[in-house]
Scaffold this active site. Structure first.
Site, PDB file in Angstrom:
ATOM      1  N   TRP A 114       0.679  -1.320   0.342  1.00 54.66           N
ATOM      2  CA  TRP A 114       0.031   0.267  -0.110  1.00 54.66           C
ATOM      3  C   TRP A 114       0.447   1.453  -0.082  1.00 54.66           C
ATOM      4  CZ3 TRP A 114       2.015   1.603   4.905  1.00 54.66           C
ATOM      5  CH2 TRP A 114       2.641   1.460   4.725  1.00 54.66           C
ATOM      6  N   LYS A 116      -2.998  -8.136  -7.576  1.00 55.21           N
ATOM      7  CA  LYS A 116      -3.496  -8.389  -6.806  1.00 55.21           C
ATOM      8  C   LYS A 116      -3.250  -6.726  -5.495  1.00 55.21           C
ATOM      9  CE  LYS A 116      -4.061  -9.120  -2.367  1.00 55.21           C
ATOM     10  NZ  LYS A 116      -4.076  -8.067  -1.597  1.00 55.21           N
ATOM     11  N   LEU A 162      -5.782  -2.499   1.490  1.00 52.73           N
ATOM     12  CA  LEU A 162      -6.350  -0.670   1.632  1.00 52.73           C
ATOM     13  C   LEU A 162      -6.260  -0.323   0.432  1.00 52.73           C
ATOM     14  CD1 LEU A 162      -3.876  -1.048   4.823  1.00 52.73           C
ATOM     15  CD2 LEU A 162      -6.153  -1.267   4.915  1.00 52.73           C
ATOM     16  N   GLU A 185      10.371  -8.227  -3.284  1.00 52.18           N
ATOM     17  CA  GLU A 185      10.845  -7.385  -2.981  1.00 52.18           C
ATOM     18  C   GLU A 185      10.097  -6.795  -1.180  1.00 52.18           C
ATOM     19  OE1 GLU A 185      13.237  -5.693  -4.526  1.00 52.18           O
ATOM     20  OE2 GLU A 185      12.527  -6.539  -6.170  1.00 52.18           O
ATOM     21  N   CYS A 207      10.076   0.718   1.576  1.00 54.43           N
ATOM     22  CA  CYS A 207      10.942  -0.505   2.132  1.00 54.43           C
ATOM     23  C   CYS A 207      12.490   0.667   1.871  1.00 54.43           C
ATOM     24  CB  CYS A 207      11.025  -1.348   0.802  1.00 54.43           C
ATOM     25  SG  CYS A 207      10.937  -0.480  -1.052  1.00 54.43           S
ATOM     26  N   GLU A 219      12.017  -3.522  11.774  1.00 56.57           N
ATOM     27  CA  GLU A 219      11.322  -1.738  10.665  1.00 56.57           C
ATOM     28  C   GLU A 219      10.293  -1.569  10.755  1.00 56.57           C
ATOM     29  OE1 GLU A 219       8.832  -3.918   7.157  1.00 56.57           O
ATOM     30  OE2 GLU A 219      10.487  -2.039   5.511  1.00 56.57           O
TER      31      GLU A 219
END
Ligand code: NAD
Length: 493
Positions: free
Chosen positions: A155, A179, A183, A254, A288, A389
């Site tokens: 998202w 897909k 959200l 990823e 990321c 993270e």
């Protein structure tokens, strides 16, 4: 301004469809909770239909053939241009759906259009090779589209992450079932409309909307999928890879990061401080590749913290569509709770709070998922904030004495997506870059990335690369062909 809530349908085999059980999901603006759209919640039945449509388009049409490469390129460029024509609408939609400041969404839409053009260029340049071998054979290697691909995206960049996957797959001649995140499905559904308008054939691009555990899981486990391309969290990546292993499916991942930014005492601090703040705070830190672990040489440690904190505390928070806003809300209440629990843990572990650390006060923030941009200092390798993270506007600072120690700290993570190095010494920069185990490294800047260059991580940050000439590789099979030039008998029996 998009102020009308829309009801969306999924795009399967060139048809706009609802879920077979009519279940829907409400999509809301994370800045104020307003309803902005309603989308179908796919069941396994729609996943099966989408895969069948993609399978049919791949197996029974010339979409992926070399004869059709120029047509694919032209359709992709038409799609890029349509996206540019509608850039304002797409940027506004991504900001409404995921909260990021409008300037960031505008950049994402421009990058998406350029990404389609970049891969359109590669569609006509799939090349194999001939290889000199013994036995009077003419041997060659040809590249072919891998087939039907399942693409699952998160998202944080609703449109861009989708296009990073759709563009190379179309160029290679694959057909797609995508897909988006449950959200943030709206901009990808709008993009599907544009694929229809420019004439990309039915069944080539199929979009299903639904939750990961149902639609995502059914998709990655489907036997008719040839390849899975996934972007998302590392834990979900493990599930996706397990599904790929069960079906012996090609897979690229990823995943997450806990990216270090190494700041040496000889860095130009006037220029570096803003890049460092941007590294950690762009897109509310929900990136990321966010530079969230700032490692600073001891002699300038306090000065760098001070300079970055000064910038961070002046970031204008608000609705992403409002003028001058550079930080919006995080994506959901759940994400807000998760980030706040990391902040509380850092406080409990006695990391030194420099700024932020709370939910912002004020009427304008009351209904949104806002978090104050937050900095902690004196974060040690054993602290949670150093290791995990956060995916929110939280940066940690750690000091080091020597270059070796800086490299050791930078690599002290299970991830290996990105890193930054700030120094005025070109030799030091090269030495450090060589030793950091990460797929993307910025020197004296942070975050700019280009469609021409590979994107992806070392270690638990993933497998494979997107973008650049490497990006199309992920969607091509490799075939060895040996043609016997000898007129004689085999003479074996
Ligand atoms: P997530 O893993 O929760 O979800 C990603 C996608 O996977 C969503 O579409 C979700 O519906 C789907 N999904 C969930 N469970 C599934 C299952 N069992 N099977 C199949 N699909 C499933 O991630 P998120 O919270 O949406 O995104 C944040 C994460 O994405 C962060 O960890 C971030 O680092 C990572 N990310 C990585 C990159 C990169 O390029 N490396 C880019 C963006 C985001």
């Amino acid at each position: 301004m998009l102020n009308q809530m829309k009801t969306y349908q999924m795009y399967i085999g060139g048809q706009w469809v609802l879920a077979s059980d009519n279940q829907t999901r409400k999509i809301t603006d994370p800045a104020n909770g307003n309803l902005i759209g309603v989308v179908p919640e796919a069941t396994v039945m729609e996943v099966n239909e989408a895969v069948a449509a993609a399978r049919n388009a791949f197996d029974n049409t010339n979409w992926g053939s070399a004869d059709n490469a120029l047509n694919r390129a032209q359709l992709m460029m038409a799609l890029a241009n349509k996206l540019r024509e509608n850039a304002a609408k797409f940027a506004e939609l991504d900001t409404l759906n995921c909260g990021k400041p409008l300037v960031e969404s505008e950049g994402d839409v421009a990058d998406s259009a350029n990404c389609l053009d970049f891969f359109a260029g590669l569609a006509t340049k799939t090349m194999g090779e001939t290889v000199a071998v013994p036995m009077n054979m003419q041997s060659m290697v040809v590249r072919e589209p891998i087939g039907v691909v399942a693409q699952i995206v998160p998202w944080n960049y609703p449109l861009l992450m989708g296009v990073w996957k759709i563009a190379p797959a179309l160029a290679a001649g694959c057909t797609i079932v995508m897909k988006p995140s449950e959200l943030t499905p709206l901009s990808i559904l709008e993009l599907a409309k544009l694929t229809e308008e420019v004439g990309i054939p039915a069944g080539v691009v199929n979009i299903i909307t639904g939750i990961g555990e149902v639609a995502g899981a059914a998709l990655v486990n489907h036997p008719d999928i040839d390849k899975i391309a996934f972007t998302g969290g590392t834990d979900t990546g493990m599930k996706v890879m397990t599904a790929a292993a069960k079906g012996i499916k090609n897979v690229t991942l990823e995943l997450g990061g806990k990216n270090p930014v190494v700041v040496f005492a000889d860095a130009n601090l006037d220029k570096s401080a803003e890049w460092i703040a941007f590294a950690g705070m762009a897109n509310q830190g929900q990136v990321c590749s966010a530079g969230s672990r700032i490692l600073v040489e001891k002699s300038v440690y306090n000065e760098v913290i001070e300079r970055v904190a000064k910038i961070v505390t002046h970031i204008k928070l608000g609705h992403g569509l409002d003028e001058g806003v550079r930080m919006g809300p995080v994506i959901s209440k759940e994400q807000q709770d998760k980030v706040m629990s990391y902040i509380e843990k850092a406080k409990a572990e006695k990391c030194r709070l420099i700024c932020g650390g709370s939910l912002p006060k004020g009427e304008q923030f009351a209904k949104g998922n806002f978090i104050e941009p937050t900095i902690f200092a004196d974060v040690e390798p054993h602290h949670t904030l150093f290791k995990e993270e956060v995916f929110g506007p939280v940066m940690s600072f750690t000091s080091f004495d020597t270059e070796d120690e800086a490299v050791k700290l930078a690599n002290d993570t299970e991830y290996g997506l990105a890193a930054g190095v700030f120094t005025e010494s070109v030799t030091k920069a090269h030495r450090v870059v060589k030793q950091i185990r990460a797929g993307i490294i910025w020197v004296n800047n942070y975050h700019p990335t280009f469609n021409e260059l590979p994107w992806g991580g070392y270690k638990k940050s993933g497998i494979g690369r997107e973008l650049g000439k490497y990006g199309i590789e992920a969607y091509l099979e490799t075939k060895q062909i040996n043609i016997n030039l000898d007129e004689g008998q085999l003479g074996w029996y």
